[in-house]
Enzyme design. Structure first.
Site, PDB file in Angstrom:
ATOM      1  N   GLU A   1     -10.284  -2.558   4.325  1.00  0.00           N
ATOM      2  CA  GLU A   1      -9.133  -1.889   4.528  1.00  0.00           C
ATOM      3  C   GLU A   1      -9.066  -0.644   3.915  1.00  0.00           C
ATOM      4  O   GLU A   1      -9.609  -0.289   3.327  1.00  0.00           O
ATOM      5  CB  GLU A   1      -8.113  -2.935   4.136  1.00  0.00           C
ATOM      6  CG  GLU A   1      -8.220  -4.277   4.645  1.00  0.00           C
ATOM      7  CD  GLU A   1      -6.965  -5.312   4.345  1.00  0.00           C
ATOM      8  OE1 GLU A   1      -6.349  -6.074   5.024  1.00  0.00           O
ATOM      9  OE2 GLU A   1      -6.606  -5.258   3.161  1.00  0.00           O
TER      10      GLU A   1
ATOM     11  N   ASP B   1       0.712  -1.201  -0.035  1.00  0.00           N
ATOM     12  CA  ASP B   1      -0.007   0.047   0.069  1.00  0.00           C
ATOM     13  C   ASP B   1       0.892   1.242   0.160  1.00  0.00           C
ATOM     14  O   ASP B   1       1.817   1.437   0.840  1.00  0.00           O
ATOM     15  CB  ASP B   1      -0.531  -0.070   1.304  1.00  0.00           C
ATOM     16  CG  ASP B   1      -1.572  -1.234   1.610  1.00  0.00           C
ATOM     17  OD1 ASP B   1      -1.499  -2.223   0.882  1.00  0.00           O
ATOM     18  OD2 ASP B   1      -2.358  -1.353   2.714  1.00  0.00           O
TER      19      ASP B   1
HETATM   20  C1  FRU Z   1      -3.629  -3.805   2.895  1.00  0.00           C
HETATM   21  C2  FRU Z   1      -3.086  -4.099   4.286  1.00  0.00           C
HETATM   22  C3  FRU Z   1      -3.333  -3.036   5.067  1.00  0.00           C
HETATM   23  C4  FRU Z   1      -2.392  -3.370   6.175  1.00  0.00           C
HETATM   24  C5  FRU Z   1      -1.241  -3.580   5.338  1.00  0.00           C
HETATM   25  C6  FRU Z   1       0.028  -4.417   5.809  1.00  0.00           C
HETATM   26  O1  FRU Z   1      -3.257  -4.060   1.667  1.00  0.00           O
HETATM   27  O2  FRU Z   1      -3.525  -5.475   4.374  1.00  0.00           O
HETATM   28  O3  FRU Z   1      -4.756  -3.382   5.721  1.00  0.00           O
HETATM   29  O4  FRU Z   1      -2.272  -2.263   6.993  1.00  0.00           O
HETATM   30  O5  FRU Z   1      -1.782  -3.960   4.117  1.00  0.00           O
HETATM   31  O6  FRU Z   1       0.868  -4.444   4.919  1.00  0.00           O
END
Ligand code: FRU
Length: 529
Positions: free
Chosen positions: A237, A54
């Site tokens: 998320e 992300d």
């Molecule tokens: C989304 C996610 C988020 C988390 C991060 C962990 O892709 O699963 O929810 O904070 O990636 O790397």
């Protein structure tokens, strides 16, 4: 000194010189190939080496767009999360900077956001400039392994040198886990002018939670939203909440972005959104928006398989009818096994979101940022004509932009699209089918998909919103990705692929009734690396 010792000194001297020379040669070889490996995106951001997911901490400050990102510097699969860091002054060229935030004994540094604390409400500022404050999820793997449910909480870190270095706040966590929320993460902070407070939106398994604060350090719960609206095919998320004005009517709406995995429009990860009102405490979707998000339906920001975890820049120098957004160009169904080495994953192109009024109410439209135009080289234009089977547009470099203007037949009896081909008999197809009234993206013959049976098991499709006979498709092809902005950005589709040799020829194909080509312009694009 005896001859023996003298010889030894010469020997070690030579050895050190040779090793240093070899190291330098290795370094040079590495920097020659770095960012030019097979499949490496040439005008998208990707980390120099190893894993990213992300985008995080998107904030503009003092002339620089900061892009932090979920990063594991020791391997090209997901691992203990850090915040990698890059900056850009034009959203096109990126400068890689040292890792900004490291995991520690409290846990991994999961996704989050950053703001400019203009009035130093946090008291964390020490200089004449306001501090930057980042809020992220502390994910404690020890607690998780111990079978506890309270392993995610929110912490902050601050920077007093324009984002160069970050210090974790000693009073972390600032939002402790309520005790039993296994998914309690991805804080996106914003200053809410209307209620005069900081507001954070958090993803909590199947809904989002809003919290408020006056100083970014002490937070109270405001409200929850979403358990019974939108798509729930997976965990919610990376949310985002911001106001956006409609250019035409001047009306301001609040946009709530909620990423979801799995449950996306073509399987796996996806980005949905809601449009409505925010009163300083609660978010309520517009009455005419609700029918589109009932019975597990989602309204999607991007219909392709490879656009996830997208959020927007805070403090960007824009008018109230613009918002800058970027996503992660992959999908959790196969992100960790795609065939790239040295690095893994890239970001989408940065996009400007607009609020548009449609027959179904307000919706978002996306445009690639205008600064990308600086990468254009001498265009190749195709004269207007009629496509009744195959029309070869020409040889193309591995990175190009294509603007296509088509006049569709009155009947729905047609399909029209592009075919990209290489010398290894691989091809990628993207276009629009009149029968189903859907766009399609077919990467089934576009190269390697042996790494996952989820990658190319079907043709991916997306509904067309417009009923105009004029179809406009604006596409960006990088070495291993495509982004389609259709009908003035009202339908966006992002996908990746891995051909064994770059695609080098592009054709237009029509089936059924002939389709009129008003204009096709190809711009070869320069690399940013
Ligand atoms: C989304 C996610 C988020 C988390 C991060 C962990 O892709 O699963 O929810 O904070 O990636 O790397």
């Amino acid at each position: 000194m005896g001859l023996k010792y003298f010889s030894l000194i010469i020997y070690f001297g030579l050895l050190i010189a040779c090793t240093a020379e070899k190291q330098e040669a290795d370094q040079n070889a590495l920097s020659d190939t770095l960012y030019h490996e097979q499949h490496r995106p040439q005008f998208h951001f990707s980390p120099p080496r190893n894993w990213m997911n992300d985008p995080n901490g998107l904030v503009y400050f003092d002339g620089e767009y900061h892009l932090f990102y979920q990063h594991y510097p020791d391997s090209n699969v997901w691992g203990p999360m850090h915040w990698g860091h890059a900056v850009s002054i034009d959203l096109v060229h990126w400068e890689n900077l040292p890792i900004a935030i490291y995991p520690d004994s409290a846990g991994y540094i999961f996704s989050g956001s950053a703001v400019v604390d203009e009035k130093n409400s946090s008291g964390l500022g020490t200089g004449t400039q306001p501090p930057l404050v980042a809020m992220y999820t502390i994910h404690d793997p020890m607690k998780q392994q111990a079978g506890r449910n309270d392993y995610e909480s929110q912490g902050i870190a601050y920077s007093n040198d324009k984002g160069g270095t970050w210090t974790k706040y000693t009073g972390n966590p600032v939002i402790p886990n309520p005790g039993n929320e296994r998914d309690f993460r991805d804080p996106k902070v914003t200053w809410d002018e209307g209620s005069g407070q900081w507001v954070v939106v958090l993803a909590v398994k199947d809904h989002v939670a809003f919290w408020g604060s006056s100083d970014l350090k002490s937070w109270h719960h405001l409200s929850d939203f979403g358990t019974s609206l939108g798509s729930h095919g997976g965990v919610w998320e990376c949310p985002d909440l911001f106001p956006l004005q409609c250019t035409e009517s001047g009306e301001t709406k609040w946009v709530l972005i909620v990423n979801i995995n799995p449950g996306g429009p073509n399987g796996g990860s996806g980005s949905q959104y809601f449009i409505g009102q925010w009163d300083g405490t609660t978010f309520s979707p517009d009455a005419d928006f609700i029918p589109f998000v009932t019975n597990e339906q989602g309204v999607w920001l991007d219909f392709g398989k490879d656009d996830y975890a997208g959020v927007t820049w805070s403090n960007a120098p824009l008018s109230p009818d613009q918002r800058l957004w970027i996503g992660w160009m992959s999908n959790w169904e196969y992100a960790t096994v795609v065939p790239t080495t040295a690095w893994r994953s890239a970001c989408t192109l940065p996009r400007e979101l607009r609020l548009v009024h449609t027959e179904s109410g307000f919706r978002l439209a996306s445009d690639p940022v205008a600064t990308l135009q600086q990468l254009r080289q001498q265009p190749l234009r195709t004269a207007p004509g009629v496509i009744d089977s195959i029309l070869v547009l020409g040889k193309v470099p591995s990175m190009f932009e294509l603007e296509l203007d088509l006049q569709l037949p009155e009947s729905g009896d047609f399909s029209v699209g592009l075919i990209l081909e290489n010398d290894s008999e691989e091809s990628y197809r993207i276009g629009f089918d009149g029968h189903s009234n859907r766009f399609y993206s077919d990467r089934m013959a576009a190269g390697d998909h042996s790494f996952s049976d989820r990658f190319a098991s079907a043709i991916h499709t997306a509904p067309r919103q417009s009923d105009s006979r004029h179809l406009q498709m604006h596409l960006y092809f990088d070495v291993s990705s495509v982004e389609l902005f259709a009908d003035d950005g009202s339908m966006v589709l992002t996908e990746i692929y891995f051909p064994s040799a770059p695609f080098s020829q592009v054709k237009l194909q029509a089936k059924g009734e002939p389709v009129k080509l008003s204009e096709a312009t190809i711009y070869p694009l320069q690399s940013i690396w």
